[in-house]
Design a protein around this motif. Sequence first.
Motif, PDB file in Angstrom:
ATOM      1  N   PRO A  19      -3.511  -6.292   2.062  1.00 18.12           N
ATOM      2  CA  PRO A  19      -2.640  -7.373   1.571  1.00 18.12           C
ATOM      3  C   PRO A  19      -1.574  -6.874   0.600  1.00 18.12           C
ATOM      4  CG  PRO A  19      -4.936  -8.063   1.548  1.00 18.12           C
ATOM      5  CD  PRO A  19      -4.936  -6.602   1.896  1.00 18.12           C
ATOM      6  N   GLY A  20      -0.309  -7.210   0.914  1.00 17.65           N
ATOM      7  CA  GLY A  20       0.800  -6.812   0.055  1.00 17.65           C
ATOM      8  C   GLY A  20       1.341  -5.425   0.339  1.00 17.65           C
ATOM      9  N   TYR A  21       0.716  -4.705   1.273  1.00 14.63           N
ATOM     10  CA  TYR A  21       1.142  -3.350   1.619  1.00 14.63           C
ATOM     11  C   TYR A  21       1.162  -3.194   3.140  1.00 14.63           C
ATOM     12  CZ  TYR A  21       0.036  -2.283  -3.268  1.00 14.63           C
ATOM     13  OH  TYR A  21      -0.016  -2.280  -4.637  1.00 14.63           O
ATOM     14  N   GLN A  22       1.655  -2.050   3.597  1.00 14.83           N
ATOM     15  CA  GLN A  22       1.593  -1.751   5.022  1.00 14.83           C
ATOM     16  C   GLN A  22       0.162  -1.362   5.401  1.00 14.83           C
ATOM     17  OE1 GLN A  22       4.519   1.379   5.426  1.00 14.83           O
ATOM     18  NE2 GLN A  22       6.145  -0.077   5.936  1.00 14.83           N
ATOM     19  N   LYS A  23      -0.089  -1.332   6.698  1.00 18.99           N
ATOM     20  CA  LYS A  23      -1.404  -0.898   7.163  1.00 18.99           C
ATOM     21  C   LYS A  23      -1.660   0.534   6.692  1.00 18.99           C
ATOM     22  CE  LYS A  23      -3.259  -1.980  11.065  1.00 18.99           C
ATOM     23  NZ  LYS A  23      -3.610  -2.212  12.496  1.00 18.99           N
ATOM     24  N   SER A  24      -2.914   0.808   6.376  1.00 17.33           N
ATOM     25  CA  SER A  24      -3.263   2.141   5.907  1.00 17.33           C
ATOM     26  C   SER A  24      -4.774   2.325   6.000  1.00 17.33           C
ATOM     27  CB  SER A  24      -2.793   2.339   4.461  1.00 17.33           C
ATOM     28  OG  SER A  24      -2.995   3.677   4.059  1.00 17.33           O
ATOM     29  N   GLU A  62     -10.523  -5.183  -6.637  1.00 20.19           N
ATOM     30  CA  GLU A  62     -10.059  -6.501  -6.200  1.00 20.19           C
ATOM     31  C   GLU A  62      -9.233  -6.403  -4.926  1.00 20.19           C
ATOM     32  OE1 GLU A  62      -8.956 -10.563  -5.873  1.00 20.19           O
ATOM     33  OE2 GLU A  62     -10.690  -9.488  -6.664  1.00 20.19           O
ATOM     34  N   LEU A  63      -8.314  -5.446  -4.831  1.00 18.30           N
ATOM     35  CA  LEU A  63      -7.526  -5.294  -3.608  1.00 18.30           C
ATOM     36  C   LEU A  63      -8.419  -4.857  -2.448  1.00 18.30           C
ATOM     37  CD1 LEU A  63      -4.828  -5.412  -2.197  1.00 18.30           C
ATOM     38  CD2 LEU A  63      -4.384  -3.047  -2.909  1.00 18.30           C
ATOM     39  N   LEU A  64      -9.414  -4.056  -2.720  1.00 19.16           N
ATOM     40  CA  LEU A  64     -10.348  -3.666  -1.667  1.00 19.16           C
ATOM     41  C   LEU A  64     -11.153  -4.875  -1.199  1.00 19.16           C
ATOM     42  CD1 LEU A  64     -11.509  -1.517   0.128  1.00 19.16           C
ATOM     43  CD2 LEU A  64     -12.893  -0.687  -1.780  1.00 19.16           C
ATOM     44  N   ARG A  65     -11.556  -5.744  -2.133  1.00 21.60           N
ATOM     45  CA  ARG A  65     -12.248  -6.986  -1.761  1.00 21.60           C
ATOM     46  C   ARG A  65     -11.349  -7.855  -0.882  1.00 21.60           C
ATOM     47  NH1 ARG A  65     -12.169 -12.096  -2.536  1.00 21.60           N
ATOM     48  NH2 ARG A  65     -10.340 -11.945  -3.891  1.00 21.60           N
ATOM     49  N   GLU A  66     -10.084  -7.996  -1.281  1.00 19.78           N
ATOM     50  CA  GLU A  66      -9.142  -8.805  -0.504  1.00 19.78           C
ATOM     51  C   GLU A  66      -8.931  -8.204   0.890  1.00 19.78           C
ATOM     52  OE1 GLU A  66      -5.561  -9.050  -2.768  1.00 19.78           O
ATOM     53  OE2 GLU A  66      -6.499 -10.090  -4.462  1.00 19.78           O
ATOM     54  N   THR A  82      -7.397   3.623   0.641  1.00 16.94           N
ATOM     55  CA  THR A  82      -6.200   3.601  -0.211  1.00 16.94           C
ATOM     56  C   THR A  82      -6.069   2.270  -0.959  1.00 16.94           C
ATOM     57  OG1 THR A  82      -4.753   2.757   1.552  1.00 16.94           O
ATOM     58  CG2 THR A  82      -4.972   5.154   1.358  1.00 16.94           C
ATOM     59  N   ALA A  83      -6.767   1.231  -0.482  1.00 17.26           N
ATOM     60  CA  ALA A  83      -6.711  -0.067  -1.165  1.00 17.26           C
ATOM     61  C   ALA A  83      -7.233   0.056  -2.593  1.00 17.26           C
ATOM     62  CB  ALA A  83      -7.516  -1.109  -0.393  1.00 17.26           C
ATOM     63  N   PHE A  84      -8.263   0.846  -2.782  1.00 10.41           N
ATOM     64  CA  PHE A  84      -8.812   1.032  -4.133  1.00 10.41           C
ATOM     65  C   PHE A  84      -7.797   1.733  -5.030  1.00 10.41           C
ATOM     66  CE2 PHE A  84     -11.131   3.630  -7.245  1.00 10.41           C
ATOM     67  CZ  PHE A  84     -11.801   2.633  -7.934  1.00 10.41           C
TER      68      PHE A  84
END
Length: 311
Positions: free
Chosen positions: A115-120, A132-136, A124-126
């Motif tokens: 969320p808020g970024y390109q696919k990856s 929180e971004l990893l949870r999302e 890398t979310a962490f």
Amino acid sequence: MRYEKQRRKKKRKWKVVLLLLFLSIAALLGYSYFQYQQGLSKSLEKAEGNSILQKDYEFNGKKDRYGGINILLLGSDSRGEEKARTDTIMIARYHPEEGTYKLISVMRDSYVDIPGYQKSRINTAFARGGPELLRETLKENFDIDIQYYAIIDFEGFVQLIDEAFPNGVEVDVEKKMSYRIGVTLEPGLQRLDGEHLLGYVRFRHDAVGDFGRVERQQKVVKEIGSQLTNIQTIAKLPKLIGVVTPFINTNMDTGDMLYIGKDFLAKENRNIASLRVPVDGAWSDARINGAEVLELDIEKNREAIHEFLAN
């Protein structure tokens, strides 16, 4: 007259019983606090200076729809880096009513929408937004709700294993392992201390790569569970929490950990059901921008996760 004497005698007896009960509870609490402080002081110095462990993270989790408590478990070896990627991504699931424990391992090279970024890659979310971004990310891709998170420094894993299992954890090492794990492991059934067990679960430089590592991580979690002994380990629980506390960043309080941990230690049957994501037949190898990733069939993996949690 005799009745009054008997009544007073009975009353005194109950006072003695209540006093003994109170003293026993006080002694138990005092012993637990002493053990906790012992474990805490043993680890504080070694954990000092770790930026990830000292950081305050936002986390907006909630209970899952099936009544379970999901905990995002992240293994980290930050080495002082501010934006370290997490080496291990697991979701531990405890269902209070059913008394069951489950474990989902998410492979770090899974290529997903962040969320808020390109696919990856999912790990890398962490680095970009913490737990929180990893949870999302897990919610958006797999529709799974997570209530708690726990980032565990690998040094904490070593300390915890050495304290809980002074004679080591019995593991059947399937091959010789040494490359980039800091230790050398020979094949065969043996007892591994914390440092060698960490090397075992981190090894991935062979033909099966990260798939083998995830399999070993789940194997070790189950081995640890099966080798716990009720009385000895429950008595150690306050000290173990003290040992691991300086190496863990979590939104769980000590009461939460005791609540989940004591039920596991008290159960005679500690079977832990496990699932790997991506599941078989729901991924393919891909190379994107020069990096090797796992291209996922999101729908198939989402269905597998929900079937695993619902049953």
